[in-house]
Design an enzyme around this catalytic site. Structure first.
Site, PDB file in Angstrom:
ATOM      1  N   GLU A  82      39.211  79.416   0.237  1.00  0.00           N
ATOM      2  CA  GLU A  82      39.782  80.421   1.141  1.00  0.00           C
ATOM      3  C   GLU A  82      40.079  79.781   2.481  1.00  0.00           C
ATOM      4  O   GLU A  82      39.309  78.952   2.979  1.00  0.00           O
ATOM      5  CB  GLU A  82      38.827  81.598   1.316  1.00  0.00           C
TER       6      GLU A  82
ATOM      7  N   GLU B 154      40.414  85.821  10.782  1.00  0.00           N
ATOM      8  CA  GLU B 154      39.784  87.134  10.857  1.00  0.00           C
ATOM      9  C   GLU B 154      39.780  87.567  12.317  1.00  0.00           C
ATOM     10  O   GLU B 154      39.302  86.830  13.190  1.00  0.00           O
ATOM     11  CB  GLU B 154      38.358  87.103  10.305  1.00  0.00           C
TER      12      GLU B 154
ATOM     13  N   ARG C 249      32.144  77.555   8.026  1.00  0.00           N
ATOM     14  CA  ARG C 249      32.915  76.612   8.845  1.00  0.00           C
ATOM     15  C   ARG C 249      33.689  77.383   9.927  1.00  0.00           C
ATOM     16  O   ARG C 249      34.838  77.096  10.220  1.00  0.00           O
ATOM     17  CB  ARG C 249      33.879  75.811   7.962  1.00  0.00           C
ATOM     18  N   GLU C 250      33.024  78.322  10.567  1.00  0.00           N
ATOM     19  CA  GLU C 250      33.691  79.200  11.515  1.00  0.00           C
ATOM     20  C   GLU C 250      33.986  78.499  12.841  1.00  0.00           C
ATOM     21  O   GLU C 250      33.165  77.735  13.353  1.00  0.00           O
ATOM     22  CB  GLU C 250      32.835  80.435  11.807  1.00  0.00           C
TER      23      GLU C 250
ATOM     24  N   TRP D 160      28.355  92.728  11.419  1.00  0.00           N
ATOM     25  CA  TRP D 160      28.404  91.406  12.050  1.00  0.00           C
ATOM     26  C   TRP D 160      29.587  91.183  12.992  1.00  0.00           C
ATOM     27  O   TRP D 160      29.545  90.278  13.844  1.00  0.00           O
ATOM     28  CB  TRP D 160      28.460  90.313  10.978  1.00  0.00           C
TER      29      TRP D 160
ATOM     30  N   GLY E 153      27.814  90.260  17.016  1.00  0.00           N
ATOM     31  CA  GLY E 153      26.819  90.006  15.988  1.00  0.00           C
ATOM     32  C   GLY E 153      26.297  91.242  15.303  1.00  0.00           C
ATOM     33  O   GLY E 153      25.215  91.214  14.709  1.00  0.00           O
TER      34      GLY E 153
ATOM     35  N   ARG F 217      21.723  75.629  13.109  1.00  0.00           N
ATOM     36  CA  ARG F 217      22.115  76.496  12.002  1.00  0.00           C
ATOM     37  C   ARG F 217      22.027  75.759  10.669  1.00  0.00           C
ATOM     38  O   ARG F 217      21.780  76.371   9.627  1.00  0.00           O
ATOM     39  CB  ARG F 217      23.537  76.993  12.243  1.00  0.00           C
TER      40      ARG F 217
END
Length: 285
Positions: free
Chosen positions: A97, A101, A125-126, A190, A194, A273
């Site tokens: 994908e 967004e 991988r934002e 989210w 957040g 993270r």
């Protein structure tokens, strides 16, 4: 080089391109049909979200590499909790994908655009950016360029992110056929701060508008089991053939300026993270 060569051999046999800007020609509804409005003889489409359903449409064709531009006007007013998405996605369970967004906000707060790349079902991988304009007041261009060398995300023809193919170093890269989608849905758990700010259903329906789809891509005729395309055009704002395109020094400079001023999150700067070990692509230019 071997992986890139194989991909070039596959795609260089292609003979069909996809290019158009009419809903009836290029797209079909996925869900929420009563929340989709097709206007101006198919030149304009709106998707809406309320507490009963979101909505979505997808490309009729599947693609293996290409560039895709859509003009989008995002949800106006209090859009907190909503997510408007524009993305490529494979049909496989462990999907590839490539996505934009757009994360809703409280009235007066800046919109956040999030980009992400999933490979074989794995995302995380934002990269997130504030937009340097109000995306609810008018239409703006959002482009995904995906070729065997890299993925480039553009906003109004300005590059904001590049994800490179490091297949020679054994790293995965999206290389399965995908469809193009647009969706509006409730992401209140989210999407805004957040998940601290929830969707206000009193403000529904939330409406996003789409028009002037354009692109050139390798159309995958899955009934025959082999892809086809000519890959001769250039995306808007570029003079290079899309199949070979990478950023030139001028475009690199523009991207660095945008990232320095507007990027608010990069997974490659969030080692905790990943338990102190960043994803391997973060270690490569």
């Amino acid at each position: 080089m071997a992986i890139l060569t194989v991909l070039f051999i596959i795609v260089s046999t292609l003979v069909v391109t996809s290019r158009g800007n009419n809903f009836y020609q290029d797209f079909e509804i996925v869900f929420g049909g009563d929340h989709v409005r097709i206007l101006e003889a198919g030149e304009l489409v709106t998707l809406s979200l309320d507490n009963s359903s979101g909505s979505s449409f997808q490309s009729i064709n599947e693609y293996l590499f290409g560039w895709f531009t859509m003009q989008i006007k995002l949800v106006h007013g209090n859009s907190a909790g909503t997510v408007t998405a524009y993305y490529l996605q494979s049909p496989t369970p462990n999907q590839d994908e490539i996505n934009f967004e757009f994360l809703g906000n409280l009235s007066g707060d800046p919109y956040v655009v999030q980009t992400n790349v999933y490979i074989q079902g794995k995302g995380s991988r934002e990269q997130q950016f504030y937009l340097w304009f109000d995306p609810t007041m008018d239409f703006h261009n959002y482009t995904i360029l995906w070729n065997p060398k890299n993925i480039i995300f553009y906003v109004d023809h300005t590059p904001i992110r590049v994800f490179k193919n490091h297949g020679m170093q054994g790293l995965p890269y999206p290389k399965t056929k995908m469809r193009l989608y647009t969706t509006i849905w409730d992401g209140e758990d989210w999407a805004t701060r957040g998940g601290l700010i929830k969707t206000s259903w009193a403000c529904a329906p939330f409406v996003a508008s789409f028009r002037n789809f354009s692109g050139d891509a390798c159309v995958w005729p899955w009934l025959r089991g082999s892809p086809s395309c000519t890959a001769t055009t250039s995306p808007p704002g570029s003079k290079k053939r899309w199949f070979d395109q990478v950023l030139d020094p001028s475009s690199e400079k523009k991207m660095k300026m945008v990232r320095k001023k507007y990027m608010i999150y990069d997974y490659c700067n969030h080692a905790e993270r990943f338990h102190g070990v960043l994803p391997p692509e973060c270690m490569r230019a």
